[in-house]
Motif scaffolding. Sequence first.
Motif, PDB file in Angstrom:
ATOM      1  N   ARG A 100     -28.103 -18.963   1.183  1.00  0.00           N
ATOM      2  CA  ARG A 100     -28.811 -18.471  -0.086  1.00  0.00           C
ATOM      3  C   ARG A 100     -27.780 -17.364  -1.071  1.00  0.00           C
ATOM      4  N   GLY A 101     -27.017 -17.656  -1.006  1.00  0.00           N
ATOM      5  CA  GLY A 101     -26.237 -16.319  -1.973  1.00  0.00           C
ATOM      6  C   GLY A 101     -25.407 -15.337  -1.113  1.00  0.00           C
ATOM      7  N   GLU A 102     -25.664 -15.981  -0.173  1.00  0.00           N
ATOM      8  CA  GLU A 102     -25.492 -13.935   0.742  1.00  0.00           C
ATOM      9  C   GLU A 102     -23.582 -14.146   1.118  1.00  0.00           C
ATOM     10  N   ALA A 103     -22.920 -13.833   1.821  1.00  0.00           N
ATOM     11  CA  ALA A 103     -21.486 -13.711   1.808  1.00  0.00           C
ATOM     12  C   ALA A 103     -21.126 -14.602   2.807  1.00  0.00           C
ATOM     13  N   PRO A 104     -20.408 -15.194   3.019  1.00  0.00           N
ATOM     14  CA  PRO A 104     -20.547 -16.229   4.274  1.00  0.00           C
ATOM     15  C   PRO A 104     -20.391 -15.828   5.681  1.00  0.00           C
ATOM     16  N   GLY A 105     -21.108 -16.150   6.998  1.00  0.00           N
ATOM     17  CA  GLY A 105     -20.366 -15.071   7.862  1.00  0.00           C
ATOM     18  C   GLY A 105     -21.778 -14.878   8.663  1.00  0.00           C
ATOM     19  N   THR A 151     -36.234  -3.707   6.698  1.00  0.00           N
ATOM     20  CA  THR A 151     -35.352  -3.443   7.971  1.00  0.00           C
ATOM     21  C   THR A 151     -34.379  -2.202   8.237  1.00  0.00           C
ATOM     22  N   PRO A 152     -34.168  -2.748   9.643  1.00  0.00           N
ATOM     23  CA  PRO A 152     -33.538  -1.099   9.863  1.00  0.00           C
ATOM     24  C   PRO A 152     -31.942  -1.128   9.070  1.00  0.00           C
ATOM     25  N   LYS A 153     -31.160  -1.510   8.270  1.00  0.00           N
ATOM     26  CA  LYS A 153     -30.820  -2.367   7.647  1.00  0.00           C
ATOM     27  C   LYS A 153     -31.251  -2.563   5.919  1.00  0.00           C
ATOM     28  N   SER A 154     -32.392  -2.458   5.630  1.00  0.00           N
ATOM     29  CA  SER A 154     -32.946  -2.646   4.616  1.00  0.00           C
ATOM     30  C   SER A 154     -32.681  -4.010   3.754  1.00  0.00           C
ATOM     31  N   THR A 155     -32.586  -4.624   4.284  1.00  0.00           N
ATOM     32  CA  THR A 155     -32.729  -6.190   4.671  1.00  0.00           C
ATOM     33  C   THR A 155     -33.348  -7.313   5.064  1.00  0.00           C
ATOM     34  N   CYS A 156     -33.901  -8.547   4.879  1.00  0.00           N
ATOM     35  CA  CYS A 156     -34.891  -8.944   5.598  1.00  0.00           C
ATOM     36  C   CYS A 156     -34.219 -10.282   6.176  1.00  0.00           C
ATOM     37  N   CYS A 157     -35.619 -10.947   6.713  1.00  0.00           N
ATOM     38  CA  CYS A 157     -35.037 -12.086   7.847  1.00  0.00           C
ATOM     39  C   CYS A 157     -34.452 -12.950   6.726  1.00  0.00           C
ATOM     40  N   CYS A 158     -35.279 -13.143   5.812  1.00  0.00           N
ATOM     41  CA  CYS A 158     -34.994 -14.183   4.393  1.00  0.00           C
ATOM     42  C   CYS A 158     -34.274 -13.327   3.625  1.00  0.00           C
ATOM     43  N   SER A 159     -33.844 -12.524   3.160  1.00  0.00           N
ATOM     44  CA  SER A 159     -33.232 -12.076   2.074  1.00  0.00           C
ATOM     45  C   SER A 159     -31.452 -11.770   2.368  1.00  0.00           C
ATOM     46  N   GLY A 160     -31.625 -11.086   3.500  1.00  0.00           N
ATOM     47  CA  GLY A 160     -30.209 -10.924   4.517  1.00  0.00           C
ATOM     48  C   GLY A 160     -30.259 -12.000   5.562  1.00  0.00           C
ATOM     49  N   HIS A 161     -30.678 -12.840   5.989  1.00  0.00           N
ATOM     50  CA  HIS A 161     -30.246 -13.088   7.596  1.00  0.00           C
ATOM     51  C   HIS A 161     -29.876 -14.924   7.265  1.00  0.00           C
ATOM     52  N   LEU A 194     -31.836 -17.149  22.808  1.00  0.00           N
ATOM     53  CA  LEU A 194     -30.942 -16.471  22.051  1.00  0.00           C
ATOM     54  C   LEU A 194     -31.464 -16.728  20.452  1.00  0.00           C
ATOM     55  N   HIS A 195     -31.293 -15.759  19.788  1.00  0.00           N
ATOM     56  CA  HIS A 195     -31.332 -16.574  18.578  1.00  0.00           C
ATOM     57  C   HIS A 195     -30.227 -16.038  17.149  1.00  0.00           C
ATOM     58  N   ILE A 196     -29.585 -16.959  16.751  1.00  0.00           N
ATOM     59  CA  ILE A 196     -28.545 -16.839  16.037  1.00  0.00           C
ATOM     60  C   ILE A 196     -28.500 -17.225  14.761  1.00  0.00           C
ATOM     61  N   SER A 197     -27.967 -16.442  13.910  1.00  0.00           N
ATOM     62  CA  SER A 197     -27.775 -16.338  11.913  1.00  0.00           C
ATOM     63  C   SER A 197     -27.246 -16.466  11.292  1.00  0.00           C
ATOM     64  N   PHE A 198     -26.211 -17.299  10.824  1.00  0.00           N
ATOM     65  CA  PHE A 198     -24.943 -17.089   9.710  1.00  0.00           C
ATOM     66  C   PHE A 198     -25.455 -17.794   8.605  1.00  0.00           C
ATOM     67  N   ASN A 199     -25.142 -16.974   7.506  1.00  0.00           N
ATOM     68  CA  ASN A 199     -24.948 -16.907   5.864  1.00  0.00           C
ATOM     69  C   ASN A 199     -24.045 -18.525   5.890  1.00  0.00           C
ATOM     70  N   VAL A 200     -23.719 -19.103   5.682  1.00  0.00           N
ATOM     71  CA  VAL A 200     -23.289 -20.715   4.597  1.00  0.00           C
ATOM     72  C   VAL A 200     -22.994 -20.921   3.049  1.00  0.00           C
ATOM     73  N   ALA A 201     -21.660 -20.817   3.267  1.00  0.00           N
ATOM     74  CA  ALA A 201     -21.265 -21.236   1.576  1.00  0.00           C
ATOM     75  C   ALA A 201     -21.282 -22.716   1.412  1.00  0.00           C
ATOM     76  N   ASP A 202     -21.327 -23.756   2.176  1.00  0.00           N
ATOM     77  CA  ASP A 202     -21.672 -25.150   1.470  1.00  0.00           C
ATOM     78  C   ASP A 202     -22.333 -25.013   3.268  1.00  0.00           C
ATOM     79  N   LEU A 203     -24.182 -25.627   2.664  1.00  0.00           N
ATOM     80  CA  LEU A 203     -24.616 -26.328   3.790  1.00  0.00           C
ATOM     81  C   LEU A 203     -24.331 -27.362   4.750  1.00  0.00           C
TER      82      LEU A 203
END
Length: 141
Positions: free
Chosen positions: A52-57, A131-141, A4-13
Amino acid sequence: MKRLHISFNVADLDKSIGFYQKLFAQAPTVVKDDYAKWFLDDPRMNFVLEARGEAPGFGHAGIQVDKQEELQPLLEQMQAAEAPYMPEGVTTCCYAKSEKGWSADPDGVLWEGFYTFHQSEHRSQSEAVETPKSTCCCSGH
């Protein structure tokens, strides 16, 4: 075998690494200025944090296969789900060279199916992939 692969955007790495290091009882496998990854066997998971500046979550989920011959059946299952599907092919993304495809569930949750050939020291130069939601693994994940 699959992982399983799970990716989270974070505010403070750094703060997030501290939390997950304690939760998983081990240090990350890979740490970069904007990225951390745990390659866990218990639970069997590829867990990623990105700052990467995306909303955390929650960013996206995926299934990683251990052998290249396992990828095509997985991608066919993703296509059979009758949801948006986009084959990405071989790409360098998020510090790894992989072959992958993307789909989205009925609520728009992104799912990535992939096989990783090797780790990279650098992010992809091209980070804008449809991608299906117009985000990339590296720009939206």
